[in-house]
Design an enzyme around this catalytic site. Structure first.
Site, PDB file in Angstrom:
ATOM      1  N   ASP A   1       1.079  -1.050  -0.183  1.00 46.64           N
ATOM      2  CA  ASP A   1       0.350  -0.163  -0.291  1.00 46.64           C
ATOM      3  C   ASP A   1       0.633   1.084  -0.457  1.00 46.64           C
ATOM      4  O   ASP A   1       2.002   1.147   0.431  1.00 46.64           O
ATOM      5  CB  ASP A   1      -1.083   0.091   1.098  1.00 46.64           C
TER       6      ASP A   1
ATOM      7  N   ASP B   1      -9.726   3.794  -3.353  1.00 45.92           N
ATOM      8  CA  ASP B   1     -10.635   2.713  -3.146  1.00 45.92           C
ATOM      9  C   ASP B   1     -11.689   2.516  -3.584  1.00 45.92           C
ATOM     10  O   ASP B   1     -12.749   3.895  -3.949  1.00 45.92           O
ATOM     11  CB  ASP B   1     -10.480   2.673  -0.931  1.00 45.92           C
TER      12      ASP B   1
END
Length: 675
Positions: free
Chosen positions: A169, A230
């Site tokens: 990430d 996201d």
């Protein structure tokens, strides 16, 4: 097979090749289509559980993945997302975990997953502190939960524990201002080194949310890269708008090929908020784009309808097609969009007809838009599992509002042009090399040598847009080799060439390339590893890439209206750049006076500006007056709101010149052609 070049070993290291235009004798590129690694399929923990995970949570989901039949359908990865690790390390810097939550440590859960016939995925961050520190969700903030400073150590640890997949990430990377490209290059090298040490391949998922356009540099670094933020934040209710937004941002077809994939994020099908029809649309969109299929809902409580949607074998086959290409938009009219995906085999396509409107509509797909000949083709509806019949040149179907129809079409390939390489200024083809460095077979014919460059010049296209380039090659080594492809001087991409079995066995892989109109296109393969692949010839077949789209070319500069670095971020200012036929230069003039790009972004006068110097940007289409434009007979494009004209700032003609609004005048920096 017609070998491109057969050179002595020493000469091959220095050779530069050019391609001649198509020869009539070459009807088509021959060779078996080599299957490429498909996009990963499985389940990921974040959407449903956030950081509230432990051995028992993952075990229960893995059990449900198997008992539901979804594992047998191809969903093999169980990816443990953020929350498994709270940033603790021992004196040697090795990751430690709470063994009350993870009995036996992380190796134990990996062993459990493998024992169920599944693959194990794990998670970390590129920075010092991961997302669990900056955005604690279900656990206290966890400093130190990133891998910065420990890339090699952590990737080796993950591999030794038995993990098959690692998602990296970007929360820490973003907060620290790290450079995405160089950071993920270092992580990729660590992954490669770990796999070489343990013998266990580790799939790298680059998750930097589309920052700095990873589709321009991530192929070859990782198997997949996130193209947007996201799809849903923990605790939100799922909506179709979320699905459409991430789908739109994930369309970068020139980057997706040979085992490298755009990743629009985990799926939200089955989560509260979506209807059964919306779940089907979601699955169809991910399938036509060839996206990784990572389920995000609770497998233990999934209803039978959602399970059937996610497990539809024919739809999964579209996503997992061994040719590995992304679908491209071939038609767009008032929110009615048609996407076509070239599948493995001859004359095979998948088609998705998406109706974004508020009323049902008849929608048509034309064979010519798919690169198929205008002859009879058979159509199958994948959701109804019914054959619709055979049709001469097109197929029309009614599509409900906010819904999609997914088809396969099997017809005849349209004519293509083949280009074969010849050596110039060096030894003619025909030399046989007795031995070669870097190849396992001892001797072979052909090859372009370590660092060799192969150019295909004079590649023709009747109009600007996308084309499928099928590359014939041999690779007798047991490992995949790579080369770097650059089209017309635009951002390059790493292309993988899997083994073909021997140096005399031909294979093909395919890429999608953006071409300009005319015969001045050049495809350059460089950085070719020693003796493999032995590139032979390419076959180019054009697709109709949103035929209503045009390029907006400056009369003064000859350069095109361009979205910098193919960004999809609201507020990015438009610029001039060399015309290249890519999606960030493909504009559609709508009946409501909008100029759209990517299907959902509009040419926009920033902040409703009506004064000289107002920046011209892209923004989500919203119907406001600052997104309405008049295309005038004198070549100007004026704002319907302000009356000011699109203007190349300071009469600039160079790449990167910014586009602004200015009082309309006679200058050619305000004159544009649409073609």
């Amino acid at each position: 097979m017609k070998h491109a070049v057969r050179l002595l070993a020493l000469l091959a290291l220095l050779a530069v090749y050019v391609a001649t235009p198509a020869r009539p004798a070459l009807a088509a590129v021959t060779g078996t289509q080599v299957p490429v690694p498909p996009p990963p399929m499985g389940w990921a923990s974040w959407n449903t559980f956030a950081a509230k995970i432990n051995f028992n949570v993952i075990k229960a989901q893995a059990d449900a993945l198997v008992s539901s039949g979804l594992a047998a359908a191809g969903y093999k990865y169980v990816n443990i997302d953020e929350g498994w690790w709270q940033g603790t390390r021992d004196a040697a810097g090795n990751i430690t975990v709470d063994t009350a939550e993870w009995p036996g440590g992380m190796a134990a859960i990996a062993d459990y997953l493998h024992g169920k016939g599944l693959k194990a995925g794990i998670y970390t961050d590129a920075g010092r502190d991961g997302c669990g520190y900056y955005y604690p969700t279900g656990r206290p903030a966890a400093p130190g939960s990133g891998s910065e400073g420990h890339y090699a150590q952590d990737m080796l640890q993950f591999s030794r524990w038995g993990f098959d997949f690692v998602k990296v990430d970007w929360c820490g990377g973003s907060a620290e201002g790290l450079d995405p490209q160089s950071t993920y290059r270092a992580i990729s090298a660590a992954v490669t080194s770990a796999a070489a040490t343990t013998g266990r391949p580790l799939v790298l998922s680059i998750c930097n949310w589309g920052v700095q356009s990873p589709w321009n540099w991530a192929p070859g670094m990782g198997a997949m890269w996130r193209t947007s933020t996201d799809i849903i934040y923990y605790g939100q209710t799922a909506t179709q708008a979320m699905v459409l937004s991430n789908f739109d941002q994930g369309l970068h077809p020139a980057a997706q090929h040979t085992g490298y994939y755009n990743d629009p994020d985990m799926m939200i099908a089955g989560m509260p908020g979506l209807t059964a029809a919306q779940n089907r649309t979601h699955m169809g969109l991910w399938a036509i784009s060839g996206a990784p299929l990572l389920i995000g809902d609770d497998l233990a409580t999934m209803d039978a309808t959602t399970r059937a949607t996610l497990g539809n074998a024919e739809v999964i086959a579209v996503d997992q097609d061994p040719r590995g290409l992304q679908g491209v938009k071939v038609s767009d009219s008032q929110g009615r969009q048609v996407y076509g995906k070239v599948l493995a085999g001859s004359g095979r396509r998948a088609v998705l007809l998406l109706n974004r409107g508020t009323a049902a509509a008849s929608m048509t797909v034309r064979w010519a838009d798919l690169g198929l000949a205008a002859t009879s083709a058979s159509v199958r509806n994948l959701w109804s599992a019914q054959n619709a019949g055979s049709f001469a040149t097109s197929y029309t179907v009614n599509v409900p509002a906010n819904d999609a129809v997914l088809l396969t079409v099997t017809g005849t390939e349209a004519a293509a042009t083949t280009y074969e390489a010849e050596a110039t200024g060096n030894t003619r083809t025909g030399a046989t090399v007795a031995a070669c460095a870097g190849c396992s077979g001892g001797s072979k014919v052909g090859g372009i040598g370590n660092g060799g460059t192969l150019r295909f010049n004079a590649v023709a296209a009747p109009s600007a847009g996308l084309a499928v380039a099928t590359i014939a090659y041999t690779n007798g080594d047991p490992t995949t080799r790579t080369a770097t492809l650059q089209v017309n001087g635009q951002p390059s991409t790493v292309v993988a060439f899997p083994p073909t079995g021997s140096w005399t066995t031909a294979g093909t892989v395919s890429v999608i390339v953006p071409l300009t109109a005319g015969s001045a296109n050049t495809l350059t393969f460089s950085n070719v590893a020693a003796w493999a692949p032995d590139l032979d010839a390419i076959e180019v077949r054009q697709l109709a890439s949103a035929p209503a789209a045009v390029r907006v070319q400056g009369v003064q500069s000859g350069r095109c209206l361009d979205v910098d670095n193919s960004s999809t971020t609201n507020g990015v200012q438009l610029q001039l750049w060399d015309c290249n036929g890519q999606a960030n230069q493909a504009w559609t003039v709508t009946s409501s006076k909008q100029l759209t790009v990517y299907g959902t972004k509009c040419l926009d006068a920033y902040n409703n500006g009506t004064t000289n110097g107002t920046a011209v940007v892209i923004w989500d289409c919203n119907g406001q007056a600052n997104q309405q434009w008049n295309v005038n007979a004198d070549g100007t494009i004026s704002s319907a709101q302000s009356g000011l004209c699109l203007d190349a700032s300071n009469r600039g003609t160079a790449n990167g010149t910014k586009i602004i609004l200015w009082a309309c005048g006679s200058g050619t920096n305000q004159r544009w052609t649409l073609a």
